[in-house]
Design a protein around this motif. Structure first.
Motif, PDB file in Angstrom:
ATOM      1  N   UNK A  35      21.342  52.006  39.248  1.00 12.07           N
ATOM      2  CA  UNK A  35      22.176  51.600  40.376  1.00 12.07           C
ATOM      3  C   UNK A  35      23.353  52.563  40.529  1.00 12.07           C
ATOM      4  N   UNK A  36      23.686  52.883  41.765  1.00  9.76           N
ATOM      5  CA  UNK A  36      24.944  53.579  41.982  1.00  9.76           C
ATOM      6  C   UNK A  36      25.985  52.568  42.461  1.00  9.76           C
ATOM      7  N   UNK A  37      27.243  52.894  42.202  1.00  9.34           N
ATOM      8  CA  UNK A  37      28.327  51.979  42.508  1.00  9.34           C
ATOM      9  C   UNK A  37      29.553  52.765  42.952  1.00  9.34           C
ATOM     10  N   UNK A  38      30.368  52.126  43.785  1.00  9.71           N
ATOM     11  CA  UNK A  38      31.577  52.755  44.313  1.00  9.71           C
ATOM     12  C   UNK A  38      32.808  51.935  43.948  1.00  9.71           C
ATOM     13  N   UNK A  39      33.838  52.624  43.517  1.00 10.59           N
ATOM     14  CA  UNK A  39      35.126  51.992  43.182  1.00 10.59           C
ATOM     15  C   UNK A  39      36.173  52.525  44.155  1.00 10.59           C
ATOM     16  N   UNK A  40      36.665  51.672  45.040  1.00 10.32           N
ATOM     17  CA  UNK A  40      37.572  52.138  46.085  1.00 10.32           C
ATOM     18  C   UNK A  40      38.943  52.534  45.528  1.00 10.32           C
ATOM     19  N   UNK A  41      39.261  52.067  44.317  1.00 11.71           N
ATOM     20  CA  UNK A  41      40.528  52.427  43.696  1.00 11.71           C
ATOM     21  C   UNK A  41      40.481  53.854  43.157  1.00 11.71           C
ATOM     22  N   UNK A  42      39.290  54.307  42.798  1.00 10.62           N
ATOM     23  CA  UNK A  42      39.143  55.686  42.342  1.00 10.62           C
ATOM     24  C   UNK A  42      39.296  55.886  40.848  1.00 10.62           C
ATOM     25  N   UNK A  43      39.251  54.818  40.079  1.00 11.72           N
ATOM     26  CA  UNK A  43      39.381  54.971  38.620  1.00 11.72           C
ATOM     27  C   UNK A  43      38.021  55.238  38.002  1.00 11.72           C
ATOM     28  N   UNK A  44      37.990  55.871  36.878  1.00  6.84           N
ATOM     29  CA  UNK A  44      36.732  56.173  36.166  1.00  6.84           C
ATOM     30  C   UNK A  44      36.474  55.068  35.152  1.00  6.84           C
ATOM     31  N   UNK A  45      35.979  53.956  35.660  1.00  7.17           N
ATOM     32  CA  UNK A  45      35.746  52.815  34.787  1.00  7.17           C
ATOM     33  C   UNK A  45      34.292  52.753  34.361  1.00  7.17           C
ATOM     34  N   UNK A  46      34.043  52.177  33.179  1.00  3.81           N
ATOM     35  CA  UNK A  46      32.683  51.936  32.724  1.00  3.81           C
ATOM     36  C   UNK A  46      32.342  50.452  32.804  1.00  3.81           C
ATOM     37  N   UNK A  47      33.195  49.693  33.472  1.00  2.00           N
ATOM     38  CA  UNK A  47      33.032  48.248  33.552  1.00  2.00           C
ATOM     39  C   UNK A  47      32.478  47.864  34.917  1.00  2.00           C
ATOM     40  N   UNK A  48      31.403  47.074  34.931  1.00  2.18           N
ATOM     41  CA  UNK A  48      30.739  46.741  36.195  1.00  2.18           C
ATOM     42  C   UNK A  48      31.674  46.016  37.160  1.00  2.18           C
ATOM     43  N   UNK A  49      32.536  45.143  36.670  1.00  3.31           N
ATOM     44  CA  UNK A  49      33.368  44.354  37.564  1.00  3.31           C
ATOM     45  C   UNK A  49      34.428  45.188  38.278  1.00  3.31           C
ATOM     46  N   UNK A  50      34.650  46.420  37.844  1.00  5.88           N
ATOM     47  CA  UNK A  50      35.634  47.284  38.503  1.00  5.88           C
ATOM     48  C   UNK A  50      35.068  47.967  39.751  1.00  5.88           C
ATOM     49  N   UNK A  51      33.770  47.824  39.972  1.00  7.49           N
ATOM     50  CA  UNK A  51      33.134  48.488  41.100  1.00  7.49           C
ATOM     51  C   UNK A  51      32.949  47.513  42.249  1.00  7.49           C
ATOM     52  N   UNK A  52      33.218  47.995  43.445  1.00  2.42           N
ATOM     53  CA  UNK A  52      33.285  47.144  44.627  1.00  2.42           C
ATOM     54  C   UNK A  52      31.980  47.086  45.412  1.00  2.42           C
TER      55      UNK A  52
END
Length: 124
Positions: A95-112
């Motif tokens: 799966x690809x995921x996007x984080x609108x905040x722009x942080x390099x997180x490895x946590x699924x809940x941080x992705x929008x």
């Protein structure tokens, strides 16, 4: 709203390579951190790799470091995952995921936003 569409999955023999693509809609793609996660059968979704909005920073899970490369083309609103030296344990839905905040997180809940996933199967 952002839509993500993955492609490039398939069946490959161990030691082979695949390149996954994730095309994003929306005008602000260049402001998002992007990541790839994977979910093997019967297991939880796990972090694979992430890339900063500009592409200048990348971050990998230890299990793929040195074999996978994440990259992006902001002009094409696309993020890629080049997978080399594939192993049977790499078999999963990716799966690809996007984080609108722009942080390099490895946590699924941080992705929008999330794509629908693409199957990668590595045979031994």
């Amino acid at each position: 709203q952002v839509q993500l569409v993955e492609s490039g999955g398939g069946l490959v023999q161990a030691g082979g390579s695949l390149r996954l693509s994730c095309a994003a809609s929306g005008r602000t793609f260049s402001g998002y951190a992007m990541a790839w996660f994977r979910q093997p059968p019967g297991k939880e979704r796990a972090f694979v790799a992430a890339i900063s909005p500009s592409g200048g920073r990348t971050y990998y899970a230890d299990s793929v470091k040195g074999r996978f490369i994440i990259s992006r083309d902001n002009a094409k609103n696309t993020v890629y995952l080049q997978m080399n030296s594939l192993k049977p344990e790499d078999t999963a839905v990716y799966y690809c995921a996007a984080d609108v905040v722009g942080s390099l997180s490895r946590v699924t809940r941080d992705y929008d936003y999330w794509g629908q996933g693409t199957q990668v199967t590595v045979s031994s």
